[in-house]
Design a protein around this motif. Structure first.
Motif, PDB file in Angstrom:
ATOM      1  N   LEU A 238       0.906  -1.212   0.051  1.00  0.00           N
ATOM      2  CA  LEU A 238       0.039  -0.089  -0.015  1.00  0.00           C
ATOM      3  C   LEU A 238       0.889   1.326  -0.005  1.00  0.00           C
ATOM      4  N   ALA A 239       1.982   1.313   0.904  1.00  0.00           N
ATOM      5  CA  ALA A 239       2.780   2.535   0.970  1.00  0.00           C
ATOM      6  C   ALA A 239       3.563   2.629  -0.306  1.00  0.00           C
ATOM      7  N   SER A 240       4.012   1.678  -1.070  1.00  0.00           N
ATOM      8  CA  SER A 240       4.701   1.668  -2.505  1.00  0.00           C
ATOM      9  C   SER A 240       3.467   2.387  -3.468  1.00  0.00           C
ATOM     10  N   GLN A 241       2.510   1.978  -3.515  1.00  0.00           N
ATOM     11  CA  GLN A 241       1.457   2.448  -4.525  1.00  0.00           C
ATOM     12  C   GLN A 241       1.127   3.842  -4.166  1.00  0.00           C
ATOM     13  N   VAL A 242       1.037   4.278  -2.927  1.00  0.00           N
ATOM     14  CA  VAL A 242       0.884   5.790  -2.641  1.00  0.00           C
ATOM     15  C   VAL A 242       2.392   6.595  -3.190  1.00  0.00           C
ATOM     16  N   ASP A 243       3.252   5.825  -3.007  1.00  0.00           N
ATOM     17  CA  ASP A 243       4.532   6.664  -3.507  1.00  0.00           C
ATOM     18  C   ASP A 243       4.420   6.814  -4.948  1.00  0.00           C
ATOM     19  N   ILE A 244       4.175   5.614  -5.744  1.00  0.00           N
ATOM     20  CA  ILE A 244       3.928   5.637  -7.292  1.00  0.00           C
ATOM     21  C   ILE A 244       2.986   6.771  -7.756  1.00  0.00           C
ATOM     22  N   VAL A 245       1.780   6.813  -6.904  1.00  0.00           N
ATOM     23  CA  VAL A 245       0.919   7.947  -7.505  1.00  0.00           C
ATOM     24  C   VAL A 245       1.583   9.295  -7.315  1.00  0.00           C
ATOM     25  N   LYS A 246       1.956   9.542  -6.153  1.00  0.00           N
ATOM     26  CA  LYS A 246       2.587  10.778  -5.750  1.00  0.00           C
ATOM     27  C   LYS A 246       3.729  11.187  -6.771  1.00  0.00           C
TER      28      LYS A 246
END
Length: 324
Positions: free
Chosen positions: A177-185
């Motif tokens: 989940l944290a990596s997905q948030v980073d990818i979007v940002k």
């Protein structure tokens, strides 16, 4: 060796800009490259397989080509073809897509067996024969092939002989989940690929491949690698075990793992760390094992638990402990 370790760490840092939270996959892809092999990326769409290949070509400053394999893709699209030149009266070679340093064969199982086989000579020999003339690919040559293990309806499964040419099969997997948030940002305003720098080139890769060859491996460790592979041929759940080519690939990958850790010698842990990646796609399980929902990975984990590794001391860790 420590200098090469620093270089590879810098390369990993650049790739982390476009591939988030997948350090183990990045590391193993780099290991295959410096070990002189080819990579099969097996995963669902959208997890970054193509992005990884593109980022790799940029950071390593390699000539990169991508081909989307479809049912109508022909062998000549990969190897090239000859055209009659009226002015010279001779056949003129027109290079195919594989005439590059890094070739991405996207969805390789969606094309015909004949087209898949066209890659065999290129992957094994680093060249392609067209009308009796062999044309060498640039050195180094790396093939990264992708396939979706779930969307297999209407596709052509890769033959065992071709799977055996891939040094390792890797899976990206879904990011957390944290990596997905980073990818979007990361992708809100800019494309992270634009920030990836070219750090090394073909000459550096060839030097690293020579360094991998020079990594020392004790006879006990070589025997350990061979015993692991030999055990696959005697397992009840296995119809076809791994080939001698797998033993060679396992040793090369173990040496590359040692180099990535800054060591000029290999230890049993190097072999264990890549055993599944090197051997899982080479196994053929029995029908009974498949009915029991056995997997290649589970079988190989059982083999590693059974085969006792030799007691080889990691001198680097021991020395680091003394200096601490």
């Amino acid at each position: 060796m420590e200098q090469m370790q620093k270089v590879m760490e810098a390369v990993m840092n650049e790739l982390r800009k476009v591939i988030v939270g997948k350090d183990d996959v990045i590391r193993k892809v780099l290991m295959v490259v410096i070990a002189g092999g080819h990579i099969l990326l097996e995963d669902v769409p959208g997890v970054g397989k193509t992005t990884l290949a593109l980022g790799l070509s940029k950071v390593m400053n390699l000539d990169y080509k991508r081909m989307q394999f479809t049912p109508d893709t022909m062998a000549s699209d990969i190897t090239g073809f000859s055209v009659y030149n009226k002015e010279t009266g001779e056949l003129e070679y027109k290079p195919g897509a594989a005439m590059c340093n890094l070739f991405l064969a996207d969805e390789i199982n969606r094309t015909s067996a004949k087209t898949q086989a066209a890659l065999l000579e290129v992957m094994e020999e680093g060249g392609m024969t067209v009308d009796g003339v062999t044309h060498r690919t640039p050195d180094p040559f790396v093939c990264i092939a992708t396939q979706n293990p779930l969307g297999s309806a209407g596709t052509q499964k890769l033959p065992d002989s071709q799977l055996d040419r891939f040094m390792a099969r890797l899976s990206m997997g879904y990011p957390d989940l944290a990596s997905q948030v980073d990818i979007v940002k990361q992708r809100q305003l800019t494309d992270p690929m634009d920030t990836v720098r070219s750090l090394i080139n073909a000459a550096h890769i060839k030097a690293m491949r020579k360094a991998v060859q020079m990594v020392h491996m004790e006879d006990e460790v070589i025997r350990y690698a061979a015993e692991l592979c030999e055990k696959t041929r005697n397992e009840e759940a296995v119809e076809q075990g791994v080939s001698p080519r797998a033993v060679l690939a396992l040793v090369q990958m173990a040496k590359a793992a040692a180099l990535m850790d800054g060591r000029d010698y290999a230890i049993p842990q190097d072999v264990k760390s890549v055993f599944i990646d090197v051997c899982a796609h080479r196994l053929i399980l029995t029908a009974r094992a498949r009915i029991r929902k056995e997997t290649e990975e589970k079988v190989l984990q059982g083999i590693m638990a059974e085969v006792k590794p030799p007691q080889i001391i990691d001198r680097k860790k021991k020395q680091d402990g003394k200096n601490a």
